[in-house]
Design an enzyme around this catalytic site. Structure first.
Site, PDB file in Angstrom:
ATOM      1  CG  ASP A   2      -2.044   0.977   1.121  1.00 21.19           C
ATOM      2  OD1 ASP A   2      -2.412   1.323  -0.014  1.00 21.19           O
ATOM      3  OD2 ASP A   2      -2.560   1.399   2.164  1.00 21.19           O
ATOM      4  NE  ARG A   6      -1.854   6.433   0.470  1.00 18.62           N
ATOM      5  CZ  ARG A   6      -1.905   5.742   1.605  1.00 18.62           C
ATOM      6  NH1 ARG A   6      -1.861   6.372   2.756  1.00 18.62           N
ATOM      7  NH2 ARG A   6      -1.994   4.431   1.571  1.00 18.62           N
ATOM      8  CG  HIS A  19       1.007   1.304  -9.304  1.00 17.62           C
ATOM      9  ND1 HIS A  19       0.552   0.915  -8.063  1.00 17.62           N
ATOM     10  CD2 HIS A  19       0.037   2.114  -9.827  1.00 17.62           C
ATOM     11  CE1 HIS A  19      -0.638   1.454  -7.838  1.00 17.62           C
ATOM     12  NE2 HIS A  19      -0.973   2.190  -8.901  1.00 17.62           N
ATOM     13  CG  LEU A 114       9.200 -17.143  -0.927  1.00 13.38           C
ATOM     14  CD1 LEU A 114       8.786 -17.142   0.534  1.00 13.38           C
ATOM     15  CD2 LEU A 114       9.773 -15.780  -1.322  1.00 13.38           C
TER      16      LEU A 114
END
Length: 224
Positions: A2, A6, A19, A114
């Site tokens: 998140d 901004r 992004h 992973l």
């Protein structure tokens, strides 16, 4: 992940540049989890079912960007023994994005390191509703009885039945809510929030969150 938009706006840049910066940080987080050792799954909230409400320009960018990221990063992730899986809905998601995700899954399916879960066109409520719908159809077909539905059964109908429950739920950007992410799997997750926009997030910030998690007393409703 998140705070990308901004972060860009604070610097006078289009939200899309945030992004791009966030994508690099995600790859750094993959490396950091590998370096930590013992981290088996990393789930990244890339595009939610609610993100379709954003401007058409940003949605188009995020769709194309998700496709390009998979194409650009999958070989490097494969070399690191990372298994890539997609978690989310098919409807509305661009076919070209689905194709890249499926090719990444196929390429890395035998990797044993992973597991990186790319949550694209994902929503926690949508996942539970889809599971309920599929179970109802199975009952109608006579394949199961309604009285046989248990928590374990519901888990088996989720998008990724092999996904373990969430241990550490980490959210940057200062917001303190789950925003419809992995609702079922996060029933007993330890929540850690950081007032750092995602493009500024570092491996040290991740390590700090893991250290906080390690100090928690996890009782799962019981008593120690």
């Amino acid at each position: 992940m998140d705070g990308n938009g901004r972060w860009a706006q604070e610097r006078g840049m289009p939200r899309t540049e945030g992004h791009r910066a966030g994508e690099k940080v995600l790859m750094n987080m993959v490396d950091a989890c590998i370096d930590l050792g013992g981290v088996e799954w990393l789930s990244a909230y890339t595009f939610s079912t609610e993100n379709w409400r954003r401007s058409p320009e940003e949605v188009r960018f995020l769709m194309g960007f998700s496709r390009e990221v998979m194409r650009a990063e999958r070989d490097q992730l494969h070399e690191k023994n990372v298994r890539i899986v997609w978690v989310g809905r098919r409807p509305r998601l661009w076919r070209s994005v689905i194709r890249e995700l499926e090719e990444a899954e196929e390429l890395t399916k035998n990797n044993t390191g992973l597991t990186l879960a790319m949550c694209i066109n994902y929503g926690g409520r949508a996942e539970i509703a889809d599971a309920a719908r599929q179970m109802a159809k199975a009952v109608e077909r006579g394949e199961m009885r309604s009285g046989e539905i248990t928590e374990a059964q519901i888990s088996n109908w989720l998008y990724r039945p092999d996904m373990p429950d969430v241990d550490l739920f980490l959210r940057p950007s200062g917001e303190q809510r789950t925003s419809n992410f992995l609702l079922w799997q996060s029933a007993y997750a330890e929540m850690v929030y950081r007032d750092i926009l995602f493009p500024d997030f570092t491996a040290e910030d991740l390590y700090d969150a893991v250290l906080e998690y390690a100090k928690r007393d996890r009782r799962f409703g019981g008593v120690k």
